[in-house]
Write an enzyme that holds these catalytic residues in place. Structure first.
Site, mmCIF file in Angstrom:
data_model
loop_
_atom_site.group_PDB
_atom_site.id
_atom_site.type_symbol
_atom_site.label_atom_id
_atom_site.label_comp_id
_atom_site.label_asym_id
_atom_site.label_seq_id
_atom_site.Cartn_x
_atom_site.Cartn_y
_atom_site.Cartn_z
ATOM 1 C CB CYS A 302 28.215 65.770 21.888
ATOM 2 S SG CYS A 302 29.228 66.916 22.806
HETATM 3 C C1 UGA Z 1 28.571 62.732 25.098
HETATM 4 C C2 UGA Z 1 29.386 61.431 25.261
HETATM 5 O O1 UGA Z 1 28.820 60.611 26.284
HETATM 6 C C3 UGA Z 1 30.849 61.735 25.600
HETATM 7 O O2 UGA Z 1 31.598 60.521 25.623
HETATM 8 C C4 UGA Z 1 31.423 62.665 24.511
HETATM 9 O O3 UGA Z 1 32.768 63.015 24.775
HETATM 10 C C5 UGA Z 1 30.582 63.933 24.447
HETATM 11 O O4 UGA Z 1 29.214 63.571 24.133
HETATM 12 C C6 UGA Z 1 31.164 64.820 23.385
HETATM 13 O O5 UGA Z 1 31.153 64.452 22.199
HETATM 14 O O6 UGA Z 1 31.760 65.855 23.714
HETATM 15 P P1 UGA Z 1 27.330 64.425 26.796
HETATM 16 O O7 UGA Z 1 26.760 65.069 25.562
HETATM 17 O O8 UGA Z 1 27.908 65.263 27.864
HETATM 18 O O9 UGA Z 1 28.527 63.381 26.365
HETATM 19 O O10 UGA Z 1 26.135 63.611 27.417
HETATM 20 P P2 UGA Z 1 25.700 62.139 27.852
HETATM 21 O O11 UGA Z 1 25.792 62.030 29.314
HETATM 22 O O12 UGA Z 1 26.384 61.082 27.057
HETATM 23 O O13 UGA Z 1 24.132 62.194 27.460
HETATM 24 C C7 UGA Z 1 23.718 62.543 26.145
HETATM 25 C C8 UGA Z 1 22.206 62.514 25.999
HETATM 26 O O14 UGA Z 1 21.719 61.188 25.971
HETATM 27 C C9 UGA Z 1 21.411 63.216 27.114
HETATM 28 O O15 UGA Z 1 20.399 64.007 26.509
HETATM 29 C C10 UGA Z 1 20.764 62.070 27.877
HETATM 30 O O16 UGA Z 1 19.547 62.425 28.504
HETATM 31 C C11 UGA Z 1 20.532 61.096 26.739
HETATM 32 N N1 UGA Z 1 20.305 59.718 27.154
HETATM 33 C C12 UGA Z 1 21.276 59.009 27.789
HETATM 34 C C13 UGA Z 1 19.083 59.116 26.871
HETATM 35 O O17 UGA Z 1 18.186 59.747 26.277
HETATM 36 N N2 UGA Z 1 18.875 57.821 27.209
HETATM 37 C C14 UGA Z 1 19.792 57.098 27.835
HETATM 38 O O18 UGA Z 1 19.535 55.902 28.115
HETATM 39 C C15 UGA Z 1 21.031 57.692 28.140
#
Ligand code: UGA
Length: 473
Positions: A302
């Protein structure tokens, strides 16, 4: 119903009675992540769902109560409703005739410099053809993530051209984005923080309102389709921006003597506007602060795709999208930071045995799409290092990227640490918290590079991580 069910799905018997009175027949096209999660959750909310897909195998699996994708609680909820409130079919014609509302949940992959709308367009054309043979009013809702304007400029015309009917008169068109996090999708659907009801007119928005009628006390925002589309992109872009902001500051902290990004962010988070106090005066840590931590970059299906799509959409509209372009640039370079940290210990990586710990783009999933582990392994291979990879769930997925001839896949975390020169933490798996113990037991000389700042610096002999400035004696 158990207490667990009630806590998870936030429903009680009274609501069950209420929702039966407003049961709708809904068809969902596309049984991928969004389509299947939406289907089983709306079935749980009492609607009658037909999931439609071109893929016979997927349809058969769903009808047998087997989820084609892994997502916590999805299969058990599917098994609860399949054959009752939920069925899968390859017959779109029948599904459209038997339902009053259709959700389009097909993929929008990023291709070249924009998202590929061909699946969405084809789906709308097929629905349009069927609508020409349907006498009743029907509502079509786009749930796929699409750039602002797509529903009205691509989906609506395809429906009108192929049906010979008029939107707003004989059928309604709307946009209802999803906000599901992988690994938490069922919870997120059943207990959403918001529901966005985008539509071309009040009739469409009212139909959508009826779909979500039993979601009591959830903020609902009724709006037009373009705003609904923009809200989805704006939400993901904000989170991605926060991550790149934290990472950029982390990179600066790495150059700044005696400064550690972890402590800096702890200080920033204490701002009452970021972590307010509850009624008892206790600080609350909102979930979005998880996105204000430095690390080795974001991935997944995403954030990278959505930010790229918004930048490309902005440029086509004459907006340069400088901030979001920089968010992507910072993120693309971030995985290289862990290699640079490693090179402080080993300027020449040739022949070095390096464990890459964590292959999934985030914990609790086997998804490796756009995972920062991919460029890290590629770069290490270019340096002729020997790679030993370990992940609690994503080994199989990564084999499609790097074969067993290219890298060694370790069966356990112990094996991954034993006898290696260095290990790099790429994913915030809870399982990795025992790494210090393993290092002390098996390999005190191991250099640990922490791409997620998961491990306490003092707990292992040789440590470096993202965002730690040089020590001054
Ligand atoms: C994300 C959004 O959080 C959801 O709200 C949205 O619905 C979804 O995309 C979508 O568009 O379908 P998701 O991709 O499942 O959800 O993952 P997240 O848990 O948000 O993490 C995304 C990325 O950010 C991961 O690679 C995680 O490691 C990274 N991240 C997160 C960081 O690098 N640093 C942080 O501090 C937090």
């Amino acid at each position: 119903m158990t207490h667990f069910d009630e806590a998870l799905f936030g429903i009680n018997q009274t609501k069950l009675l209420k929702r039966n009175s407003s049961q709708m027949n809904i068809s969902i096209v596309g049984t991928g992540y969004v389509g299947l999660v939406s289907g089983v959750c709306l079935a749980e909310k009492g609607h009658k769902i037909t999931c439609v897909d071109l893929d016979h195998e997927k349809v058969n699996a769903i009808n047998n109560g087997e989820s084609p994708i892994y997502e916590k609680d999805l299969e058990s909820l599917l098994q609860k409703h399949v054959g009752k409130n939920l069925n899968a079919s390859i017959n779109l014609e029948e599904a459209i005739h038997q339902t009053s509302l259709t959700m389009i949940c097909v993929g929008t992959p990023f291709k070249g410099d924009a998202i590929d709308l061909s699946y969405v367009r084809n789906c709308a054309s097929e629905i349009g053809k069927i609508l020409s043979r349907k006498s009743h009013y029907h509502t079509i809702i786009v749930k796929s993530t699409v750039v602002p304007g797509t529903t009205e400029e691509c989906v609506l015309p395809a429906l009108e051209e192929n049906s010979g009917k008029s939107a707003g008169k004989e059928f309604g068109v709307g946009m209802n984005p999803e906000f599901l996090k992988e690994g938490n999708a069922i919870q997120d659907f059943m207990n959403p923080d918001r529901i966005i009801l985008g539509g071309i007119d009040d009739k469409t928005r009212n139909e959508l309102e009826q779909v979500y009628e039993s979601f009591d006390h959830i903020p609902k925002l009724a709006t037009n389709c373009r705003t609904a589309e923009m809200i989805k992109y704006a939400s993901n872009s904000l989170l991605a921006t926060m991550i790149s902001f934290a990472n950029e500051l982390g990179n600066l902290c790495s150059q700044t003597p005696e400064v550690d990004i972890k402590e800096v962010m702890r200080g920033v988070h204490l701002d009452e506007r970021l972590s307010p106090k509850d009624d008892q005066g206790k600080k609350i840590r909102p979930g979005f602060l998880n996105y204000l931590e430095a690390g080795c970059g974001f991935g997944g299906s995403c954030f990278p795709k959505d930010v790229k799509a918004l930048v490309s959409h902005g440029k086509k509209s004459g907006e340069n999208m400088r901030i979001l372009s920089a968010v992507l640039e910072t993120n693309a370079l971030q995985p290289k930071r862990v290699i640079q940290l490693l090179q402080k210990f080993f300027p020449n990586l040739q022949g070095k045995k390096i464990a890459v710990l964590g292959l999934a783009f985030k914990p609790e999933t086997d998804d490796i799409r756009e995972s920062p582990a991919i460029p890290v392994i590629s770069d290490l291979l270019k340096e002729d290092a020997h790679i030993f990879a370990f992940d609690p769930a994503a080994e199989k997925s990564m084999e499609n990227c790097f074969s067993r001839e290219q890298i060694t896949y370790e069966a356990t975390l112990n094996d991954a640490i034993k006898g290696k020169d260095a290990a790099i933490i790429m994913t915030r798996w809870k399982e990795f918290e025992i790494i210090p113990e393993l290092i002390h037991q098996m390999n005190k000389n191991l250099i640990l590079i922490d791409g997620r700042r998961l491990i306490d610096e003092e707990s292992v002999p040789n440590y470096d991580g993202i965002g730690i400035g040089p020590k001054v004696d």
